[in-house]
Scaffold this active site. Structure first.
Site, PDB file in Angstrom:
ATOM      1  N   HIS A 281      -5.363  64.222  65.069  1.00  0.00           N
ATOM      2  CA  HIS A 281      -6.710  64.177  64.505  1.00  0.00           C
ATOM      3  C   HIS A 281      -6.734  63.139  63.393  1.00  0.00           C
ATOM      4  O   HIS A 281      -5.783  63.031  62.628  1.00  0.00           O
ATOM      5  CB  HIS A 281      -7.109  65.551  63.943  1.00  0.00           C
ATOM      6  CG  HIS A 281      -8.589  65.708  63.813  1.00  0.00           C
ATOM      7  ND1 HIS A 281      -9.290  65.166  62.767  1.00  0.00           N
ATOM      8  CD2 HIS A 281      -9.490  66.309  64.620  1.00  0.00           C
ATOM      9  CE1 HIS A 281     -10.570  65.442  62.940  1.00  0.00           C
ATOM     10  NE2 HIS A 281     -10.720  66.126  64.052  1.00  0.00           N
ATOM     11  N   ASP A 335      -9.473  71.232  70.255  1.00  0.00           N
ATOM     12  CA  ASP A 335      -9.561  71.275  71.708  1.00  0.00           C
ATOM     13  C   ASP A 335      -8.373  71.944  72.371  1.00  0.00           C
ATOM     14  O   ASP A 335      -8.410  72.222  73.573  1.00  0.00           O
ATOM     15  CB  ASP A 335      -9.701  69.846  72.263  1.00  0.00           C
ATOM     16  CG  ASP A 335     -11.062  69.278  71.937  1.00  0.00           C
ATOM     17  OD1 ASP A 335     -12.045  70.017  72.098  1.00  0.00           O
ATOM     18  OD2 ASP A 335     -11.138  68.126  71.501  1.00  0.00           O
TER      19      ASP A 335
HETATM   20  N1  COA Z   1      -0.069  62.627  71.315  1.00  0.00           N
HETATM   21  C1  COA Z   1       0.928  61.780  71.035  1.00  0.00           C
HETATM   22  N2  COA Z   1       0.870  60.866  70.059  1.00  0.00           N
HETATM   23  C2  COA Z   1      -0.247  60.817  69.338  1.00  0.00           C
HETATM   24  C3  COA Z   1      -1.336  61.682  69.561  1.00  0.00           C
HETATM   25  C4  COA Z   1      -1.201  62.606  70.600  1.00  0.00           C
HETATM   26  N3  COA Z   1      -2.188  63.449  70.897  1.00  0.00           N
HETATM   27  N4  COA Z   1      -2.304  61.413  68.693  1.00  0.00           N
HETATM   28  C5  COA Z   1      -1.885  60.410  67.933  1.00  0.00           C
HETATM   29  N5  COA Z   1      -0.627  60.036  68.319  1.00  0.00           N
HETATM   30  C6  COA Z   1       0.189  58.970  67.742  1.00  0.00           C
HETATM   31  C7  COA Z   1      -0.241  57.631  68.349  1.00  0.00           C
HETATM   32  O1  COA Z   1       0.462  57.336  69.534  1.00  0.00           O
HETATM   33  C8  COA Z   1       0.063  56.712  67.205  1.00  0.00           C
HETATM   34  O2  COA Z   1       1.476  56.508  67.182  1.00  0.00           O
HETATM   35  P1  COA Z   1       2.098  55.076  66.757  1.00  0.00           P
HETATM   36  O3  COA Z   1       1.674  54.911  65.326  1.00  0.00           O
HETATM   37  O4  COA Z   1       3.541  55.267  66.963  1.00  0.00           O
HETATM   38  O5  COA Z   1       1.470  54.076  67.672  1.00  0.00           O
HETATM   39  C9  COA Z   1      -0.289  57.520  65.967  1.00  0.00           C
HETATM   40  O6  COA Z   1      -0.111  58.884  66.362  1.00  0.00           O
HETATM   41  C10 COA Z   1      -1.703  57.322  65.503  1.00  0.00           C
HETATM   42  O7  COA Z   1      -2.548  57.582  66.613  1.00  0.00           O
HETATM   43  P2  COA Z   1      -4.014  57.004  66.752  1.00  0.00           P
HETATM   44  O8  COA Z   1      -4.451  57.158  68.174  1.00  0.00           O
HETATM   45  O9  COA Z   1      -4.063  55.625  66.161  1.00  0.00           O
HETATM   46  O10 COA Z   1      -4.782  58.007  65.811  1.00  0.00           O
HETATM   47  P3  COA Z   1      -6.344  58.078  65.664  1.00  0.00           P
HETATM   48  O11 COA Z   1      -6.605  58.652  64.330  1.00  0.00           O
HETATM   49  O12 COA Z   1      -6.961  56.758  66.003  1.00  0.00           O
HETATM   50  O13 COA Z   1      -6.760  59.056  66.850  1.00  0.00           O
HETATM   51  C11 COA Z   1      -7.202  60.973  68.105  1.00  0.00           C
HETATM   52  C12 COA Z   1      -7.094  60.386  66.699  1.00  0.00           C
HETATM   53  C13 COA Z   1      -7.774  62.358  68.049  1.00  0.00           C
HETATM   54  C14 COA Z   1      -8.149  60.096  68.952  1.00  0.00           C
HETATM   55  C15 COA Z   1      -5.789  60.975  68.738  1.00  0.00           C
HETATM   56  O14 COA Z   1      -4.950  61.828  68.007  1.00  0.00           O
HETATM   57  C16 COA Z   1      -5.825  61.376  70.201  1.00  0.00           C
HETATM   58  O15 COA Z   1      -6.057  60.526  71.073  1.00  0.00           O
HETATM   59  N6  COA Z   1      -5.570  62.682  70.508  1.00  0.00           N
HETATM   60  C17 COA Z   1      -5.614  63.166  71.872  1.00  0.00           C
HETATM   61  C18 COA Z   1      -7.052  63.389  72.303  1.00  0.00           C
HETATM   62  C19 COA Z   1      -7.669  64.590  71.623  1.00  0.00           C
HETATM   63  O16 COA Z   1      -7.096  65.670  71.583  1.00  0.00           O
HETATM   64  N7  COA Z   1      -8.889  64.394  71.118  1.00  0.00           N
HETATM   65  C20 COA Z   1      -9.651  65.471  70.480  1.00  0.00           C
HETATM   66  C21 COA Z   1      -9.850  65.187  69.039  1.00  0.00           C
HETATM   67  S1  COA Z   1     -10.567  66.573  68.218  1.00  0.00           S
END
Ligand code: COA
Length: 398
Positions: A281, A335
């Protein structure tokens, strides 16, 4: 009702021109960039706390109802007894949708995603009720009531229609949440199921400047009508990185199959840089407080109606993921357990996100009102990286 007359066209203050031009620094995803002041929702991502208008989410989920919480979010204070009665009555009176909307839903392909059907039907409300009188408190109140009342009816109607049945009309003597479950199944829901569902709606009602709420505020800032505001937010919520993640969580748990395979799945996912759905998140560095409450709801339902075999898979995955991703601040989000709760309530998987929208419309409308209270159209800048000026070439020279 605490509806104050405001000049919505007065505008928030522009920044001074000196600040505007120099040292543009790109913040991908606008991470950490404030785009508004807000008094609606407070998140403490390091302590895992979430308050709506100052009230802790755990207290609201225990003691409030969805309609009371929606009122709180949109109008700023908990309603008095009379205000709540009137609001509930008004919502109840507006649950039905025009036969034209039902006919429109019948024309949609049954294989279409219910979020797309919801986005189109939310937008269509603008055809029926648009006066764009957004400086008129009565128009605002009526739009709030209509959207909260009709969205569940439209979600349930599309579900019936795609199964080949006629939509089930709302049942007047049923409260808001029971009525939705009734319209989905044509059976009055078990009281525990209805109460858990209502509490789920409270948990999902608001979460500050997430993508769909930002989308709602951007749309609101153009002074368009509230149906367009909600339709744009629904479209944004549909994506798998936002509301759509709850569907993908169930698919992922089914792919894992059994708890003993959770560790292998996780290692492979991490090696392939595949995201674990329902984890991570932008705001939280600990377990999302809503995930903890939803897990309790899931257990409550399982003890009454029988366990979901995927729950043990989810627990095994959570344990493994916390040890491997926890140090990076990646924990279960809202979620992760909501899908298991909805599944036990008999809600089809592709309705999980529409159900999220039924609830989040309260937050979107709160932000719509707040945006109008100090509006300035959103118009961010960019850092241009495209081609320098060049001359058009005729076809034979390309
Ligand atoms: N599983 C594995 N790794 C994850 C992850 C996950 N669910 N969420 C974040 N990471 C890792 C990324 O790979 C990244 O790693 P790196 O720095 O080594 O490249 C780091 O954490 C930062 O991730 P990022 O996607 O840039 O974070 P964000 O703040 O942009 O994204 C979300 C937030 C919610 C979009 C992201 O955590 C995600 O895609 N989660 C899965 C989808 C989900 O559950 N969404 C519902 C949100 S309520």
């Amino acid at each position: 009702f605490p509806i104050e007359q405001k000049n919505y066209f007065a505008g928030a203050k522009a920044i001074d021109n000196k600040q505007k031009t120099t040292n543009l620094v790109l913040k991908p995803g606008l991470e950490g960039v404030p785009v508004t002041n807000s008094g609606i929702c407070e998140i403490n991502g390091t302590e895992g706390k979430l308050n709506y208008r100052g009230y802790p989410i755990s207290e609201l989920a225990q003691k409030s109802s969805f309609l009371e919480t929606a009122f709180l979010l949109i109008w700023g204070e908990l309603p008095t007894e009379n205000e709540l009665k009137k609001f509930e009555k008004d919502v109840q009176m507006h649950r039905r949708v025009s036969f034209r909307i039902r006919d429109m839903l019948k024309c949609f392909p049954e294989s279409g995603h219910p979020m797309d059907a919801l986005q189109a039907s939310a937008a269509s409300l603008g055809l029926f009720y648009s006066r764009r009188a957004i400086d008129d408190p009565k128009y605002i109140y009526d739009a709030v009531v209509r959207l909260i009342a009709k969205i569940p009816t439209m979600v349930a109607a599309f579900e019936q229609i795609r199964k080949g049945d006629d939509p089930i009309q709302p049942q007047d003597d049923l409260p808001y949440s029971s009525n939705f479950l009734y319209m989905l199944t044509e059976r009055e829901p078990n009281p525990l199921a209805a109460r858990v569902f209502d509490r789920c709606l409270i948990l999902h009602a608001e979460h500050s400047l997430n993508a769909s709420t930002f989308s709602a505020r951007v749309t609101a800032s153009t002074l368009t009508d509230p149906y367009a505001v909600v339709a744009s937010a629904v479209g944004t919520l549909a994506g798998p990185l936002h509301g759509g993640a709850n569907e993908d969580v169930i698919a992922m748990l089914e792919e894992i199959e059994t708890p003993d395979k959770a560790s292998l799945f996780l290692n492979e996912a991490i090696a392939k840089k595949r995201k674990i759905m329902g984890f991570g998140h932008r705001e939280y560095r600990v377990k999302d407080p809503r995930a903890t409450i939803l897990q309790d709801f899931a257990e409550e339902l399982f003890s009454e109606f029988g366990k979901d075999e995927m729950y043990e898979v989810a627990q095994a995955l959570e344990e493994e993921a916390i040890s491997k991703l926890g140090p990076k601040g990646i924990f279960p989000n809202v979620d992760f357990y909501s899908g298991l709760v909805y599944r036990k309530l008999g809600i089809p998987r592709d309705l999980f996100t529409p159900v999220f929208a039924i609830s989040r419309v309260a937050g979107w409308l709160a932000h719509w009102r707040e945006q109008l209270g100090a509006n300035r159209i959103f118009r961010p800048s960019q850092i241009y990286e495209g081609a320098k000026v060049r001359n058009w070439q005729p076809l034979e020279r390309r």
